[in-house]
Design an enzyme around this catalytic site. Structure first.
Site, PDB file in Angstrom:
ATOM      1  N   ASP A  68      -6.281  -6.888   4.763  1.00  0.00           N
ATOM      2  CA  ASP A  68      -5.480  -5.330   4.856  1.00  0.00           C
ATOM      3  C   ASP A  68      -5.630  -4.837   5.935  1.00  0.00           C
ATOM      4  O   ASP A  68      -6.573  -4.694   6.904  1.00  0.00           O
ATOM      5  CB  ASP A  68      -6.490  -4.429   3.848  1.00  0.00           C
ATOM      6  CG  ASP A  68      -5.946  -3.033   3.553  1.00  0.00           C
ATOM      7  OD1 ASP A  68      -4.863  -2.748   3.974  1.00  0.00           O
ATOM      8  OD2 ASP A  68      -6.501  -2.288   2.974  1.00  0.00           O
ATOM      9  N   SER A 116       0.783  -1.035   0.044  1.00  0.00           N
ATOM     10  CA  SER A 116       0.079   0.106   0.111  1.00  0.00           C
ATOM     11  C   SER A 116       0.889   1.302   0.025  1.00  0.00           C
ATOM     12  O   SER A 116       1.830   1.621   0.988  1.00  0.00           O
ATOM     13  CB  SER A 116      -0.917   0.062   1.323  1.00  0.00           C
ATOM     14  OG  SER A 116      -1.302   1.314   1.449  1.00  0.00           O
ATOM     15  N   ASP A 175      -4.905   3.218  -1.543  1.00  0.00           N
ATOM     16  CA  ASP A 175      -6.029   3.422  -0.752  1.00  0.00           C
ATOM     17  C   ASP A 175      -6.642   5.041  -0.743  1.00  0.00           C
ATOM     18  O   ASP A 175      -5.840   5.934  -0.477  1.00  0.00           O
ATOM     19  CB  ASP A 175      -5.324   3.354   0.744  1.00  0.00           C
ATOM     20  CG  ASP A 175      -5.004   2.072   1.126  1.00  0.00           C
ATOM     21  OD1 ASP A 175      -5.988   1.188   1.148  1.00  0.00           O
ATOM     22  OD2 ASP A 175      -3.855   1.777   1.565  1.00  0.00           O
ATOM     23  N   HIS A 204      -1.580  -1.418  -4.190  1.00  0.00           N
ATOM     24  CA  HIS A 204      -2.695  -1.214  -3.504  1.00  0.00           C
ATOM     25  C   HIS A 204      -2.784   0.356  -3.156  1.00  0.00           C
ATOM     26  O   HIS A 204      -2.021   0.927  -2.764  1.00  0.00           O
ATOM     27  CB  HIS A 204      -2.803  -1.929  -2.222  1.00  0.00           C
ATOM     28  CG  HIS A 204      -3.773  -1.906  -1.415  1.00  0.00           C
ATOM     29  ND1 HIS A 204      -5.046  -2.475  -1.486  1.00  0.00           N
ATOM     30  CD2 HIS A 204      -4.357  -1.038  -0.284  1.00  0.00           C
ATOM     31  CE1 HIS A 204      -5.712  -2.410  -0.726  1.00  0.00           C
ATOM     32  NE2 HIS A 204      -5.623  -1.270   0.149  1.00  0.00           N
ATOM     33  N   MET A 219      -9.169   7.642   0.305  1.00  0.00           N
ATOM     34  CA  MET A 219     -10.025   8.106   1.535  1.00  0.00           C
ATOM     35  C   MET A 219     -10.823   9.501   1.482  1.00  0.00           C
ATOM     36  O   MET A 219      -9.988  10.491   0.742  1.00  0.00           O
ATOM     37  CB  MET A 219      -8.970   7.970   2.741  1.00  0.00           C
ATOM     38  CG  MET A 219      -8.456   6.612   3.039  1.00  0.00           C
ATOM     39  SD  MET A 219      -7.558   6.651   4.674  1.00  0.00           S
ATOM     40  CE  MET A 219      -6.678   5.057   4.576  1.00  0.00           C
ATOM     41  N   HIS A 238      -8.673   0.524  -3.518  1.00  0.00           N
ATOM     42  CA  HIS A 238      -9.387   0.312  -2.476  1.00  0.00           C
ATOM     43  C   HIS A 238     -10.035   1.653  -2.121  1.00  0.00           C
ATOM     44  O   HIS A 238      -9.585   2.421  -1.335  1.00  0.00           O
ATOM     45  CB  HIS A 238      -8.403  -0.204  -1.333  1.00  0.00           C
ATOM     46  CG  HIS A 238      -9.354  -0.352   0.128  1.00  0.00           C
ATOM     47  ND1 HIS A 238      -8.617  -0.494   1.317  1.00  0.00           N
ATOM     48  CD2 HIS A 238     -10.629  -0.358   0.552  1.00  0.00           C
ATOM     49  CE1 HIS A 238      -9.354  -0.483   2.234  1.00  0.00           C
ATOM     50  NE2 HIS A 238     -10.689  -0.686   1.718  1.00  0.00           N
ATOM     51  N   MET A 240     -10.858  -6.459   6.192  1.00  0.00           N
ATOM     52  CA  MET A 240     -10.076  -5.253   6.887  1.00  0.00           C
ATOM     53  C   MET A 240      -9.825  -5.940   8.486  1.00  0.00           C
ATOM     54  O   MET A 240     -10.638  -6.658   8.991  1.00  0.00           O
ATOM     55  CB  MET A 240     -11.068  -4.097   7.228  1.00  0.00           C
ATOM     56  CG  MET A 240     -11.184  -3.288   6.051  1.00  0.00           C
ATOM     57  SD  MET A 240      -9.802  -2.512   5.064  1.00  0.00           S
ATOM     58  CE  MET A 240      -8.849  -1.757   6.544  1.00  0.00           C
ATOM     59  N   MET A 248     -12.296   3.974  -0.080  1.00  0.00           N
ATOM     60  CA  MET A 248     -12.973   4.170   1.462  1.00  0.00           C
ATOM     61  C   MET A 248     -13.513   5.552   1.109  1.00  0.00           C
ATOM     62  O   MET A 248     -13.178   6.471   1.887  1.00  0.00           O
ATOM     63  CB  MET A 248     -11.642   4.146   2.489  1.00  0.00           C
ATOM     64  CG  MET A 248     -11.518   2.692   2.738  1.00  0.00           C
ATOM     65  SD  MET A 248      -9.757   2.669   3.561  1.00  0.00           S
ATOM     66  CE  MET A 248      -8.782   2.892   2.240  1.00  0.00           C
TER      67      MET A 248
HETATM   68  C1  DX5 Z   1      -6.132   1.340   5.989  1.00  0.00           C
HETATM   69  C2  DX5 Z   1      -5.598   0.968   4.571  1.00  0.00           C
HETATM   70  C3  DX5 Z   1      -4.416   0.037   4.312  1.00  0.00           C
HETATM   71  C4  DX5 Z   1      -3.166   0.398   5.131  1.00  0.00           C
HETATM   72  C5  DX5 Z   1      -2.475  -0.502   5.723  1.00  0.00           C
HETATM   73  O1  DX5 Z   1      -7.279   1.953   5.905  1.00  0.00           O
HETATM   74  O2  DX5 Z   1      -6.891   0.205   4.016  1.00  0.00           O
HETATM   75  O3  DX5 Z   1      -4.119  -0.284   3.244  1.00  0.00           O
HETATM   76  O4  DX5 Z   1      -2.510   1.026   4.157  1.00  0.00           O
HETATM   77  O5  DX5 Z   1      -1.365  -0.147   6.448  1.00  0.00           O
HETATM   78  P1  DX5 Z   1      -0.603  -1.246   7.227  1.00  0.00           P
HETATM   79  O6  DX5 Z   1      -0.125  -2.193   6.410  1.00  0.00           O
HETATM   80  O7  DX5 Z   1       0.616  -0.221   7.935  1.00  0.00           O
HETATM   81  O8  DX5 Z   1      -1.500  -1.613   8.406  1.00  0.00           O
HETATM   82 ZN    ZN Z   2      -6.398  -0.589   1.969  1.00  0.00          ZN
END
Ligand code: DX5
Ligand code: ZN
Length: 223
Positions: A175, A10, A37, A35, A39, A68, A139, A70
């Site tokens: 994840d 990620s 992320d 990956h 948000m 992903h 998750m 969110m």
């Molecule tokens: C959290 C993200 C993850 C995050 C994981 O909301 O969806 O993808 O980057 O980070 P680590 O591996 O540090 O837990």
């Molecule tokens: Zn993620």
């Protein structure tokens, strides 16, 4: 494990001032997927990046772009994330009232469709959409931030989802809090795609990324 193991770093944990370089470095270091992320500061209490950043990263690698989302709502943005070069688009089951419609929309855009479950959402929420899915993301932290502690109760949830998937060609992704210590717990339970942010990007050099990815992959293969 029925489907091939993939490690999906990620970029949330990378240096955002040089994202293109970070993507190339982590691919050189052995990443299978990237990956991404996304948000929105509404569905989760943090803000990252949108489709324009993904489109600019696209020329840096041929690896699978695993987006992903969110964000809520997600439907108005699916086309933009498809056009930006995502290969897989994952939405949260909790992000809207019409999950089935969102998954159909993703496939109609020619992309693979994924659904993610927050830790507190039971797997029954996705039982009725199994035939519309290419990926299920479990998750193992509350979404929003990297570097959080893995929630152990998600191992048995992963095992139940693996059972639910049966013979369907669906990737089972984990994840949050994935490290060489937690990776074998989830692969043993049936997961085959591991997202890792902080455990991959620590060290800040291609060499350290390679060491980190290898450690996660070796541990996952033991699971
Ligand atoms: C959290 C993200 C993850 C995050 C994981 O909301 O969806 O993808 O980057 O980070 P680590 O591996 O540090 O837990
Ligand atoms: Zn993620």
């Amino acid at each position: 494990m029925s489907r091939p193991l993939a490690i999906a770093p990620s970029i949330l944990a990378s240096d955002f001032s040089k994202l293109g370089q970070e993507v190339r470095d982590v691919v050189d270091a052995g990443a299978d997927w990237i990956h991404l992320d996304v948000m929105d500061g509404h569905f989760v209490p943090n803000i990252t990046f949108g489709p324009d950043v993904i489109a600019k990263l696209r020329p840096h690698t041929d690896k699978i772009f695993d987006t992903h989302l969110m964000i809520a709502p997600c439907d108005p943005y699916l086309e933009a994330f498809a056009k930006a070069g995502s290969d897989i688009i994952t939405v949260h089951a909790e992000a809207g009232p019409h999950l089935d419609r969102s998954l159909q929309a993703i496939r109609n855009l020619g992309k693979k469709a994924g659904v993610s479950l927050n830790p507190s959402t039971p797997e029954s929420a996705i039982e009725y959409v199994l035939d519309r899915l290419d990926l299920i993301l479990v998750m193992t932290v509350n979404p929003g931030f990297g570097g959080q502690k893995f929630i152990e109760a998600m191992v048995e949830k992963t095992r139940r989802i693996r059972q639910m998937i049966g013979d369907r060609p669906i990737d089972l992704q984990i994840d949050g809090g994935v490290t060489p210590d937690t990776a074998p717990l989830v692969t043993e339970a049936g997961a085959n795609v591991l997202v890792a942010g902080s455990a991959v990007f620590k060290g800040g050099t291609t060499e350290s990324y390679r060491t980190n990815i290898t450690a996660i992959r070796d541990a996952a293969e033991r699971g």
